[in-house]
Design a protein around this motif. Structure first.
Motif, PDB file in Angstrom:
ATOM      1  N   GLN A 127       1.420 -53.680  -5.182  1.00 39.29           N
ATOM      2  CA  GLN A 127       0.016 -54.012  -5.487  1.00 39.29           C
ATOM      3  C   GLN A 127      -0.391 -53.520  -6.869  1.00 39.29           C
ATOM      4  N   GLY A 128       0.303 -52.485  -7.339  1.00 38.40           N
ATOM      5  CA  GLY A 128      -0.045 -51.909  -8.639  1.00 38.40           C
ATOM      6  C   GLY A 128       0.315 -52.801  -9.811  1.00 38.40           C
ATOM      7  N   VAL A 129       1.074 -53.862  -9.541  1.00 41.21           N
ATOM      8  CA  VAL A 129       1.512 -54.738 -10.618  1.00 41.21           C
ATOM      9  C   VAL A 129       0.873 -56.106 -10.418  1.00 41.21           C
ATOM     10  N   VAL A 130       0.353 -56.678 -11.494  1.00 42.48           N
ATOM     11  CA  VAL A 130      -0.341 -57.958 -11.376  1.00 42.48           C
ATOM     12  C   VAL A 130       0.622 -59.052 -10.923  1.00 42.48           C
ATOM     13  N   SER A 131       1.736 -59.196 -11.624  1.00 42.28           N
ATOM     14  CA  SER A 131       2.733 -60.156 -11.142  1.00 42.28           C
ATOM     15  C   SER A 131       4.068 -59.425 -11.012  1.00 42.28           C
ATOM     16  N   PRO A 132       4.364 -58.985  -9.778  1.00 49.55           N
ATOM     17  CA  PRO A 132       5.585 -58.209  -9.548  1.00 49.55           C
ATOM     18  C   PRO A 132       6.839 -58.974  -9.974  1.00 49.55           C
ATOM     19  N   VAL A 133       7.735 -58.266 -10.626  1.00 51.02           N
ATOM     20  CA  VAL A 133       8.992 -58.864 -11.071  1.00 51.02           C
ATOM     21  C   VAL A 133      10.125 -58.192 -10.305  1.00 51.02           C
ATOM     22  N   GLU A 134      11.046 -59.009  -9.767  1.00 51.46           N
ATOM     23  CA  GLU A 134      12.205 -58.433  -9.064  1.00 51.46           C
ATOM     24  C   GLU A 134      13.274 -58.027 -10.070  1.00 51.46           C
ATOM     25  N   GLY A 135      14.071 -57.062  -9.649  1.00 49.27           N
ATOM     26  CA  GLY A 135      15.080 -56.526 -10.562  1.00 49.27           C
ATOM     27  C   GLY A 135      14.546 -55.300 -11.287  1.00 49.27           C
ATOM     28  N   THR A 136      13.422 -54.805 -10.795  1.00 47.83           N
ATOM     29  CA  THR A 136      12.800 -53.632 -11.410  1.00 47.83           C
ATOM     30  C   THR A 136      12.721 -52.501 -10.381  1.00 47.83           C
ATOM     31  N   ILE A 137      12.027 -51.440 -10.744  1.00 45.12           N
ATOM     32  CA  ILE A 137      11.779 -50.315  -9.843  1.00 45.12           C
ATOM     33  C   ILE A 137      11.226 -50.802  -8.497  1.00 45.12           C
ATOM     34  N   LEU A 138      10.479 -51.891  -8.525  1.00 50.95           N
ATOM     35  CA  LEU A 138       9.895 -52.420  -7.283  1.00 50.95           C
ATOM     36  C   LEU A 138      10.989 -52.814  -6.293  1.00 50.95           C
ATOM     37  N   THR A 139      11.968 -53.566  -6.799  1.00 48.77           N
ATOM     38  CA  THR A 139      13.070 -54.013  -5.947  1.00 48.77           C
ATOM     39  C   THR A 139      13.837 -52.813  -5.382  1.00 48.77           C
ATOM     40  N   VAL A 140      14.089 -51.841  -6.245  1.00 48.43           N
ATOM     41  CA  VAL A 140      14.877 -50.679  -5.826  1.00 48.43           C
ATOM     42  C   VAL A 140      14.145 -49.903  -4.730  1.00 48.43           C
ATOM     43  N   THR A 141      12.849 -49.669  -4.913  1.00 55.30           N
ATOM     44  CA  THR A 141      12.104 -48.930  -3.885  1.00 55.30           C
ATOM     45  C   THR A 141      12.044 -49.744  -2.590  1.00 55.30           C
ATOM     46  N   ARG A 142      11.924 -51.050  -2.718  1.00 49.94           N
ATOM     47  CA  ARG A 142      11.800 -51.888  -1.520  1.00 49.94           C
ATOM     48  C   ARG A 142      13.113 -51.920  -0.726  1.00 49.94           C
ATOM     49  N   GLN A 143      14.211 -52.149  -1.418  1.00 49.62           N
ATOM     50  CA  GLN A 143      15.484 -52.246  -0.699  1.00 49.62           C
ATOM     51  C   GLN A 143      15.877 -50.893  -0.097  1.00 49.62           C
ATOM     52  N   ALA A 144      15.548 -49.815  -0.789  1.00 47.07           N
ATOM     53  CA  ALA A 144      15.827 -48.488  -0.239  1.00 47.07           C
ATOM     54  C   ALA A 144      14.983 -48.265   1.017  1.00 47.07           C
ATOM     55  N   MET A 145      13.734 -48.717   0.950  1.00 47.41           N
ATOM     56  CA  MET A 145      12.821 -48.595   2.089  1.00 47.41           C
ATOM     57  C   MET A 145      13.343 -49.415   3.273  1.00 47.41           C
ATOM     58  N   SER A 172      21.047 -51.145  -4.787  1.00 42.92           N
ATOM     59  CA  SER A 172      20.029 -52.059  -5.309  1.00 42.92           C
ATOM     60  C   SER A 172      20.000 -52.023  -6.834  1.00 42.92           C
ATOM     61  N   LEU A 173      20.077 -50.818  -7.353  1.00 45.73           N
ATOM     62  CA  LEU A 173      20.032 -50.612  -8.802  1.00 45.73           C
ATOM     63  C   LEU A 173      21.158 -51.379  -9.499  1.00 45.73           C
ATOM     64  N   LYS A 174      22.339 -51.319  -8.856  1.00 45.14           N
ATOM     65  CA  LYS A 174      23.516 -51.968  -9.408  1.00 45.14           C
ATOM     66  C   LYS A 174      23.278 -53.470  -9.573  1.00 45.14           C
ATOM     67  N   HIS A 175      22.457 -54.018  -8.696  1.00 45.46           N
ATOM     68  CA  HIS A 175      22.239 -55.470  -8.721  1.00 45.46           C
ATOM     69  C   HIS A 175      21.035 -55.905  -9.548  1.00 45.46           C
ATOM     70  N   THR A 176      20.324 -54.950 -10.127  1.00 45.45           N
ATOM     71  CA  THR A 176      19.135 -55.364 -10.911  1.00 45.45           C
ATOM     72  C   THR A 176      19.476 -56.315 -12.053  1.00 45.45           C
ATOM     73  N   PRO A 177      20.625 -56.161 -12.740  1.00 45.77           N
ATOM     74  CA  PRO A 177      20.908 -57.111 -13.841  1.00 45.77           C
ATOM     75  C   PRO A 177      21.067 -58.547 -13.357  1.00 45.77           C
ATOM     76  N   GLU A 178      21.455 -58.729 -12.076  1.00 47.87           N
ATOM     77  CA  GLU A 178      21.586 -60.100 -11.567  1.00 47.87           C
ATOM     78  C   GLU A 178      20.221 -60.741 -11.361  1.00 47.87           C
ATOM     79  N   LEU A 179      19.234 -59.922 -11.110  1.00 47.19           N
ATOM     80  CA  LEU A 179      17.884 -60.447 -10.876  1.00 47.19           C
ATOM     81  C   LEU A 179      17.109 -60.625 -12.174  1.00 47.19           C
TER      82      LEU A 179
END
Lengths: 553, 284
Positions: A127-145, A172-179
């Motif tokens: 919610q803190g981001v206007v247009s969330p982008v995958e492959g960022t800290i958001l993705t990492v926190t989500r997949q870990a969760m 998740s972090l390892k895959h961020t460059p693919e996203l």
């Protein structure tokens, strides 16, 4: 099922140790995170920003002795929110905010609640981001969760859940460059995701009893810059003395010393073990804690006693002078802006009509709290924030949302030239428009200008189809890598050509602190022949790291 | 019937047909350069050539009020055969013209002379003269009605201008502008308003094309327009651009005119100005 010796509940005290470990491990790895910069520009500071954010969160709980996890985490999140710097720092602070919200009213959390809190944290982060982008800290926190969520029904050991969480975060972090192709081009993983992973990894290492290179985070100065501002005299006796010393001995009881010292004074910090204890306390009579320590049979070392009354008076005396350097009196709607460089600071304050200038920019991102301090310090009730940098935007937006009792709007300027363009609009319209209209017009004015930046590459990279060798000059147009090559003049010309400068009216070269005015004038003279239609002006910006910031209008 | 004769100075930028139609006396101000003094009477000075040469002139030209003796001679001539003289001129705060006119008229019976500070420049002043003369003709010389017209026109006119460069305006020393220091640091194009005897910077922009947009915006705030004169210091193309950007807001009889060198010297070659008169001025 929880194994013997498992950790099935986490209370406030445990949470405090986790936070401390998270900060320590991130701090130890801060430079690694800074290196994960997509652009080869000398302003990679995600690690610094996240560490400062986490540090502020820790500072807010450092002196708490709180068994209630809900209360402790609330304070931790509050510290993160106020200290948030840079976009990753803001997302991190939102993550903590969500985590704390799920723990409200809870004295401790178990596996189930931990999973719920992680979920709430991720929701807030998105919610803190206007247009969330995958492959960022958001993705990492989500997949870990999600990994924790899958196991939380069957696994009651928090230790194991932390193992799962950290493993999933690294995966998740390892895959961020693919996203995010940008990361792939630059050959890095997402820096914000890595920073957050270091925090939870630090927590896990603490649970495992592993080394996390504690860099004396416990002894973090109680006195942050500007501490006097929040200092309240305890009573009519005034501010008293700040006393710090080390107790050396054998078989000392830290808990007992902490309790005794707390009874003697205020703002206490007592840490250590049975042989070495660091004591920090504020008292009216410095003799009392010293006598106490001697009475305990300890040897005293590193003794520091400071008169806070005198320090406070000195601070008050100098405050007016300091404020003059970054504040100006403005009637009506006021602008708070962020710049680095003396030239820019004076220009915004004295010539463009800004009311408050926060030092910060490419390499030093101010925190949410810096903006809130500015908002609260100004007497004006309607305020516009002008961040002048994409990485400061979110801290400004967070401050606008948190500021109480004032109308605050953010005009999302991404560069100093954009900020200047917005300030012209401000000066022309501020007396005739309402706050929202004025902010909208300033926002529109951002498009009047193209921003060019010239600096040297910090590493070799192949990005946006442009080959960059370390040490070469590179040019960015509106934040995007546009040109690279040898020779300042060549690169500047190539950059201007790409902006269609020959069809523009005004090119302003704002020269940085590593360039002299003579050099800047020489460059301007060399450029004049090529852009006959445009006026070329040289102005002292004084910014670090970037020889030239260029506005093309 | 009272016969009223009108006198103004060359900074009013009145078109010849109006001057001739109402037999208005226009006393020239002077431009001094190259060791010579030139009357701004449309004959002594070639305006196009003057503006063309202006940026390259080694010493900056100055402007001067007409000598009181010239004012006296021309006012005296104008007074012959009329019952009352109305003098409408450049504000005393901006030029010595007002005082030269006052001295020039001092020998006349004072109950038959009315001198008025137009408070503005170029056609902002020109509209006052033009419609005062029209009123005098229509009312058979009702002085009260004439003065009322001048007051109404003054209320409903605006004069805005934008210099292409700050240089000439700064040299002129005629702009009360707190941010003059800023202009030295950052490139700034001001948009100015001539009003109440002052030239004020009312907007600051970064480029001349933004200044043109601002002029258009300011003119649009005055619509519907009864009159529009777009003045320029040798920048016909710029004036045409303003007109086309105004579109239907520009009246069919919109006039484009080169501004008098007495003003142009201070605002600099390339400068543009809009002078507007609102519809409905006769009743408001």
């Amino acid at each position: 099922m929880a194994a013997k010796g498992a950790l099935t509940a986490c209370d406030g005290h445990m949470m405090k140790r986790l936070a401390e470990a998270g900060l320590a491990w991130l701090h130890s790895n801060q430079e690694k995170v800074n290196q994960l910069n997509v652009f080869p520009v000398p302003d990679g500071d995600t690690g610094t920003n996240m560490t400062l954010t986490m540090q502020n969160a820790w500072d807010n709980i450092a002196q708490m002795d709180e068994p209630h996890v809900g209360k402790l985490t609330y304070a931790l999140a509050r510290g993160a929110l106020m200290g948030a710097r840079g976009n990753s720092g803001v997302i991190l602070s939102q993550w903590w905010r969500g985590f704390a919200e799920a723990l409200e009213g809870k004295s401790s959390f178990d596996a189930q609640l931990f999973s719920t809190a992680c979920k709430s944290a991720v929701e807030r982060a998105y919610q803190g981001v206007v247009s969330p982008v995958e492959g960022t800290i958001l993705t990492v926190t989500r997949q870990a969760m999600e990994a924790v969520s899958e196991k939380a029904d069957v696994e009651t050991d928090l230790h194991t859940l932390f193992e799962i969480k950290v493993t999933a975060a690294y995966e998740s972090l390892k895959h961020t460059p693919e996203l995010l192709p940008m990361l792939k081009d630059a050959g890095v993983v997402d820096s914000g995701g890595q920073g957050w992973t270091f925090i939870i990894e630090g927590m896990l290492r603490m649970l495992r009893g592993e080394d996390i290179h504690f860099r004396s985070v416990q002894a973090v100065a109680v006195q942050q810059p500007g501490w006097q501002e929040s200092l309240v005299p305890q009573d009519e006796e005034g501010y008293g003395y700040d006393v710090q010393f080390l107790m050396k001995g054998e078989g000392m009881n830290v808990e007992q010393v902490r309790a005794d010292i707390s009874a003697i004074g205020w703002s206490t910090l007592v840490v250590g073990d049975s042989t070495l204890i660091k004591v920090h306390v504020h008292v009216h009579d410095p003799g009392v804690p010293l006598s106490y320590a001697i009475g305990k049979g300890a040897l005293l070392d590193d003794l520091v006693v400071e008169n806070m009354q005198l320090q406070y008076q000195e601070y008050v005396k100098n405050r007016a002078t300091r404020e003059k350097q970054h504040m100006a009196r403005v009637e009506g709607i006021a602008v708070v802006t962020t710049v680095t460089g003396d030239g820019f600071r004076q220009m915004f304050l004295n010539d463009l009509g800004a009311a408050y200038v926060i030092a910060g920019g490419q390499t030093m991102n101010p925190s949410t709290e810096d903006f809130i301090t500015a908002i609260q310090t100004l007497p004006n009730t309607e305020i516009i924030l002008l961040p002048n940098n994409p990485n400061i935007l979110m801290a400004a937006q967070q401050a606008a949302a948190l500021a109480e009792g004032k109308q605050v709007r953010v005009v999302p300027s991404r560069s100093i030239p954009q900020g200047i363009s917005a300030m012209f609009e401000y000066a022309n319209e501020k007396d005739s428009l309402e706050l929202d209209e004025l902010a909208d017009n300033m926002k529109t004015a951002l498009q009047n200008v193209t921003t060019g930046e010239v600096t040297t590459a910090t590493r070799s990279v192949n990005l946006n189809g442009i080959k960059v060798r370390e040490g070469e000059y590179i040019g960015l147009i509106d934040d995007k890598l546009a040109v690279a090559g040898d020779g300042l003049l060549n690169v500047t010309r190539a950059l201007l050509d790409k902006t269609g400068a020959d069809k523009r009216e005004l090119i302003t070269l704002y020269y940085g602190d590593i360039v002299t005015e003579v050099q800047a004038q020489e460059l301007a003279t060399a450029l004049r022949g090529h852009y006959a239609g445009a006026e070329i002006q040289v102005v002292n910006g004084g910014q670090p790291l970037y020889p030239y910031v260029i506005s093309i209008e | 019937m009272t016969k009223i004769h009108f006198v103004t100075d060359s900074a009013s930028d009145l078109p010849d047909d109006v001057i001739n139609r109402y037999n208005i006396t226009v006393i020239p101000a002077f431009v001094n350069y190259g060791g010579q003094s030139y009357a701004d009477d449309g004959k002594a000075l070639d305006r196009v050539k003057y503006y063309h040469d202006l940026p390259g002139m080694t010493s900056h030209p100055t402007t001067a009020a007409m000598p009181p003796a010239l004012a006296e001679e021309m006012i005296g001539k104008a007074f012959e055969g009329c019952d009352h003289l109305v003098i409408i001129c450049t504000p005393p705060t901006l030029s010595g013209i007002y005082n030269s006119m006052r001295l020039g008229a001092s020998g006349l019976p004072q109950d038959r002379v009315t001198q008025i500070d137009s408070t503005t420049l170029t056609m902002g002043m020109g509209y006052q003269v033009m419609f005062a003369a029209e009123t005098a003709e229509q009312t058979n010389g009702d002085l009260k009605a004439v003065l009322d017209t001048i007051e109404r026109v003054r209320r409903n006119q605006r004069v805005y201008a934008a210099p292409e460069s700050m240089e000439f305006l700064r040299r002129s020393g005629r702009v009360s502008w707190a941010a003059a220091g800023a202009a030295a640091l950052l490139q700034i194009k001001p948009v100015v308003l001539a009003s109440e005897g002052k030239i004020e910077s009312i907007a600051r922009v970064r480029t001349f094309s933004k200044a043109i947009d601002k002029l258009v915006e300011l003119a649009q705030e005055q619509v519907p327009l009864e009159r529009l004169t777009i003045v320029h210091a040798n920048n016909e193309a710029g004036a045409q651009e303003v007109k086309s950007k105004l579109g239907s807001a520009a009246p069919a009889d919109t006039r484009i005119a080169m501004v008098t060198p007495t003003i142009g010297t201070h605002i600099g070659p390339g400068a543009l100005g809009v002078t507007t008169l609102k519809q409905g001025w006769r009743t408001s």
